[in-house]
Design a protein around this motif. Sequence first.
Motif, PDB file in Angstrom:
ATOM      1  N   ASN A  46      31.635  37.363  43.591  1.00 17.15           N
ATOM      2  CA  ASN A  46      32.842  37.397  44.424  1.00 17.15           C
ATOM      3  C   ASN A  46      34.071  37.757  43.602  1.00 17.15           C
ATOM      4  O   ASN A  46      34.882  38.600  44.013  1.00 17.15           O
ATOM      5  N   VAL A  47      34.204  37.120  42.438  1.00 17.53           N
ATOM      6  CA  VAL A  47      35.374  37.370  41.585  1.00 17.53           C
ATOM      7  C   VAL A  47      35.392  38.823  41.107  1.00 17.53           C
ATOM      8  O   VAL A  47      36.430  39.499  41.153  1.00 17.53           O
ATOM      9  N   VAL A  48      34.230  39.317  40.665  1.00 19.41           N
ATOM     10  CA  VAL A  48      34.150  40.695  40.172  1.00 19.41           C
ATOM     11  C   VAL A  48      34.478  41.689  41.286  1.00 19.41           C
ATOM     12  O   VAL A  48      35.227  42.657  41.082  1.00 19.41           O
ATOM     13  N   PHE A  49      33.937  41.448  42.474  1.00 19.87           N
ATOM     14  CA  PHE A  49      34.204  42.357  43.588  1.00 19.87           C
ATOM     15  C   PHE A  49      35.668  42.313  44.019  1.00 19.87           C
ATOM     16  O   PHE A  49      36.236  43.337  44.415  1.00 19.87           O
ATOM     17  N   ILE A  50      36.282  41.146  43.950  1.00 18.71           N
ATOM     18  CA  ILE A  50      37.702  41.042  44.308  1.00 18.71           C
ATOM     19  C   ILE A  50      38.543  41.887  43.354  1.00 18.71           C
ATOM     20  O   ILE A  50      39.417  42.653  43.769  1.00 18.71           O
ATOM     21  N   ILE A  51      38.251  41.752  42.049  1.00 15.00           N
ATOM     22  CA  ILE A  51      38.997  42.529  41.047  1.00 15.00           C
ATOM     23  C   ILE A  51      38.744  44.024  41.230  1.00 15.00           C
ATOM     24  O   ILE A  51      39.676  44.843  41.216  1.00 15.00           O
ATOM     25  N   TYR A  52      37.471  44.371  41.417  1.00 20.38           N
ATOM     26  CA  TYR A  52      37.098  45.780  41.573  1.00 20.38           C
ATOM     27  C   TYR A  52      37.734  46.382  42.829  1.00 20.38           C
ATOM     28  O   TYR A  52      38.306  47.482  42.791  1.00 20.38           O
ATOM     29  N   ALA A  53      37.652  45.656  43.941  1.00 18.59           N
ATOM     30  CA  ALA A  53      38.187  46.174  45.203  1.00 18.59           C
ATOM     31  C   ALA A  53      39.714  46.240  45.182  1.00 18.59           C
ATOM     32  O   ALA A  53      40.309  47.157  45.764  1.00 18.59           O
ATOM     33  N   MET A  54      40.342  45.294  44.498  1.00 21.62           N
ATOM     34  CA  MET A  54      41.805  45.321  44.390  1.00 21.62           C
ATOM     35  C   MET A  54      42.265  46.567  43.641  1.00 21.62           C
ATOM     36  O   MET A  54      43.261  47.204  44.008  1.00 21.62           O
ATOM     37  N   SER A  55      41.512  46.918  42.590  1.00 23.73           N
ATOM     38  CA  SER A  55      41.896  48.095  41.807  1.00 23.73           C
ATOM     39  C   SER A  55      41.760  49.380  42.616  1.00 23.73           C
ATOM     40  O   SER A  55      42.404  50.382  42.318  1.00 23.73           O
ATOM     41  N   HIS A  56      40.908  49.348  43.641  1.00 23.58           N
ATOM     42  CA  HIS A  56      40.718  50.520  44.501  1.00 23.58           C
ATOM     43  C   HIS A  56      41.455  50.373  45.836  1.00 23.58           C
ATOM     44  O   HIS A  56      41.301  51.216  46.717  1.00 23.58           O
ATOM     45  N   ARG A  57      42.182  49.272  45.955  1.00 16.33           N
ATOM     46  CA  ARG A  57      42.923  48.989  47.187  1.00 16.33           C
ATOM     47  C   ARG A  57      42.003  48.989  48.411  1.00 16.33           C
ATOM     48  O   ARG A  57      42.377  49.425  49.499  1.00 16.33           O
ATOM     49  N   TYR A  59      40.930  46.774  50.697  1.00 16.39           N
ATOM     50  CA  TYR A  59      41.300  45.441  51.152  1.00 16.39           C
ATOM     51  C   TYR A  59      40.262  44.764  52.057  1.00 16.39           C
ATOM     52  O   TYR A  59      40.153  43.531  52.034  1.00 16.39           O
ATOM     53  N   PRO A  60      39.496  45.504  52.844  1.00 17.15           N
ATOM     54  CA  PRO A  60      38.429  44.824  53.607  1.00 17.15           C
ATOM     55  C   PRO A  60      37.416  44.124  52.694  1.00 17.15           C
ATOM     56  O   PRO A  60      36.972  43.013  52.986  1.00 17.15           O
ATOM     57  N   ILE A  61      37.048  44.783  51.576  1.00 17.75           N
ATOM     58  CA  ILE A  61      36.120  44.163  50.625  1.00 17.75           C
ATOM     59  C   ILE A  61      36.776  42.953  49.957  1.00 17.75           C
ATOM     60  O   ILE A  61      36.137  41.918  49.741  1.00 17.75           O
ATOM     61  N   VAL A  62      38.056  43.093  49.643  1.00 13.93           N
ATOM     62  CA  VAL A  62      38.794  41.961  49.062  1.00 13.93           C
ATOM     63  C   VAL A  62      38.771  40.782  50.023  1.00 13.93           C
ATOM     64  O   VAL A  62      38.482  39.639  49.634  1.00 13.93           O
ATOM     65  N   ALA A  63      39.054  41.047  51.293  1.00 20.78           N
ATOM     66  CA  ALA A  63      39.084  39.981  52.300  1.00 20.78           C
ATOM     67  C   ALA A  63      37.716  39.323  52.441  1.00 20.78           C
ATOM     68  O   ALA A  63      37.603  38.091  52.536  1.00 20.78           O
ATOM     69  N   LEU A  64      36.659  40.148  52.440  1.00 24.67           N
ATOM     70  CA  LEU A  64      35.300  39.619  52.576  1.00 24.67           C
ATOM     71  C   LEU A  64      34.978  38.634  51.460  1.00 24.67           C
ATOM     72  O   LEU A  64      34.508  37.511  51.707  1.00 24.67           O
ATOM     73  N   HIS A  65      35.251  39.034  50.226  1.00 27.23           N
ATOM     74  CA  HIS A  65      34.891  38.177  49.097  1.00 27.23           C
ATOM     75  C   HIS A  65      35.874  37.022  48.907  1.00 27.23           C
ATOM     76  O   HIS A  65      35.506  35.997  48.319  1.00 27.23           O
ATOM     77  N   MET A  66      37.068  37.157  49.424  1.00 32.71           N
ATOM     78  CA  MET A  66      37.993  36.021  49.422  1.00 32.71           C
ATOM     79  C   MET A  66      37.496  34.932  50.374  1.00 32.71           C
ATOM     80  O   MET A  66      37.764  33.743  50.172  1.00 32.71           O
ATOM     81  N   ILE A  67      36.770  35.340  51.405  1.00 31.44           N
ATOM     82  CA  ILE A  67      36.173  34.373  52.330  1.00 31.44           C
ATOM     83  C   ILE A  67      34.909  33.766  51.726  1.00 31.44           C
ATOM     84  O   ILE A  67      34.675  32.556  51.805  1.00 31.44           O
ATOM     85  N   LEU A  68      34.085  34.613  51.099  1.00 27.77           N
ATOM     86  CA  LEU A  68      32.817  34.147  50.541  1.00 27.77           C
ATOM     87  C   LEU A  68      33.003  33.259  49.312  1.00 27.77           C
ATOM     88  O   LEU A  68      32.193  32.358  49.069  1.00 27.77           O
ATOM     89  N   LEU A  69      34.056  33.500  48.549  1.00 26.58           N
ATOM     90  CA  LEU A  69      34.267  32.746  47.309  1.00 26.58           C
ATOM     91  C   LEU A  69      34.394  31.241  47.555  1.00 26.58           C
ATOM     92  O   LEU A  69      33.649  30.452  46.953  1.00 26.58           O
ATOM     93  N   PRO A  70      35.310  30.787  48.418  1.00 21.65           N
ATOM     94  CA  PRO A  70      35.391  29.334  48.644  1.00 21.65           C
ATOM     95  C   PRO A  70      34.135  28.756  49.283  1.00 21.65           C
ATOM     96  O   PRO A  70      33.787  27.600  49.045  1.00 21.65           O
ATOM     97  N   LEU A  71      33.435  29.571  50.077  1.00 21.70           N
ATOM     98  CA  LEU A  71      32.187  29.102  50.681  1.00 21.70           C
ATOM     99  C   LEU A  71      31.141  28.837  49.603  1.00 21.70           C
ATOM    100  O   LEU A  71      30.460  27.800  49.618  1.00 21.70           O
ATOM    101  N   ASN A  72      31.025  29.755  48.653  1.00 23.70           N
ATOM    102  CA  ASN A  72      30.076  29.563  47.555  1.00 23.70           C
ATOM    103  C   ASN A  72      30.459  28.364  46.689  1.00 23.70           C
ATOM    104  O   ASN A  72      29.591  27.602  46.247  1.00 23.70           O
ATOM    105  N   VAL A  73      31.754  28.206  46.451  1.00 19.05           N
ATOM    106  CA  VAL A  73      32.224  27.061  45.658  1.00 19.05           C
ATOM    107  C   VAL A  73      31.893  25.754  46.370  1.00 19.05           C
ATOM    108  O   VAL A  73      31.412  24.791  45.755  1.00 19.05           O
ATOM    109  N   TYR A  74      32.125  25.725  47.679  1.00 19.21           N
ATOM    110  CA  TYR A  74      31.852  24.513  48.465  1.00 19.21           C
ATOM    111  C   TYR A  74      30.367  24.169  48.442  1.00 19.21           C
ATOM    112  O   TYR A  74      29.987  23.007  48.240  1.00 19.21           O
TER     113      TYR A  74
END
Length: 221
Positions: A46-57, A59-74
């Motif tokens: 999730n973290v890697v994809f967020i960084i990668y997707a942010m660099s390419h702007r 944002y749908p991928i960023v949003a997806l992994h921003m949702i999945l990240l806290p779910l995985n942590v939980y």
Amino acid sequence: MDISGVASDMSGLASGAGGLIASAFVVAGYTMRTMIPLRVVGIITNVVFIIYAMSHRNYPIVALHMILLPLNVYRLREMLVLVRNVKRSVSGNLSMNWLKPFMTERHCQPGEVLFYKHERATEMFYIVSGRFRLVESGIELPVGSIVGEFGMLSPDNERTQTLECVEKGLVLSVTYQKVEELYVQNPEFGFYFLRLVSARLFQNVGKLEAQVAALSGKSAS
């Protein structure tokens, strides 16, 4: 030398490397057989994809992994807490309170039979309130008791006694299938669960031996 061209090439290489790293973590996730390593790899992915997707702007991928990240942590925290609580029970009072989050409520009325002797066992129960009795032995189970856990380990999964509600109460139930799922997701949980059930079995055997000894003493006197 065209500095801007070199910078562009370096940026492209970095971007490509980021994509490869993210993809590698996705593949690694599919190779995980147990839940805790899977969640750890999922968090890193999730973290890697967020960084990668942010660099390419992207944002749908960023949003997806921003949702999945806290779910995985939980979910990771949930499993770690479960294992910790089982370990604590093994070394402590043999309580099975740690299983409550995975159980469902069942309200019982007087005279209701939760299971019969020789019936196929598929679940275990935690007594929250009320009065419940094992019919054949006449033993009344106190609030806080777990009943039915040994059926999971018996070769034929058969009940050895009948459990009846004597006074209106509430029990929590969990299926053996759910416990097996927890075991598959995390073998460490399964190891400590078996130790816990074994310890409870020996504890019950000790109580029965004490009762037999007490009855023998009364008979002798």
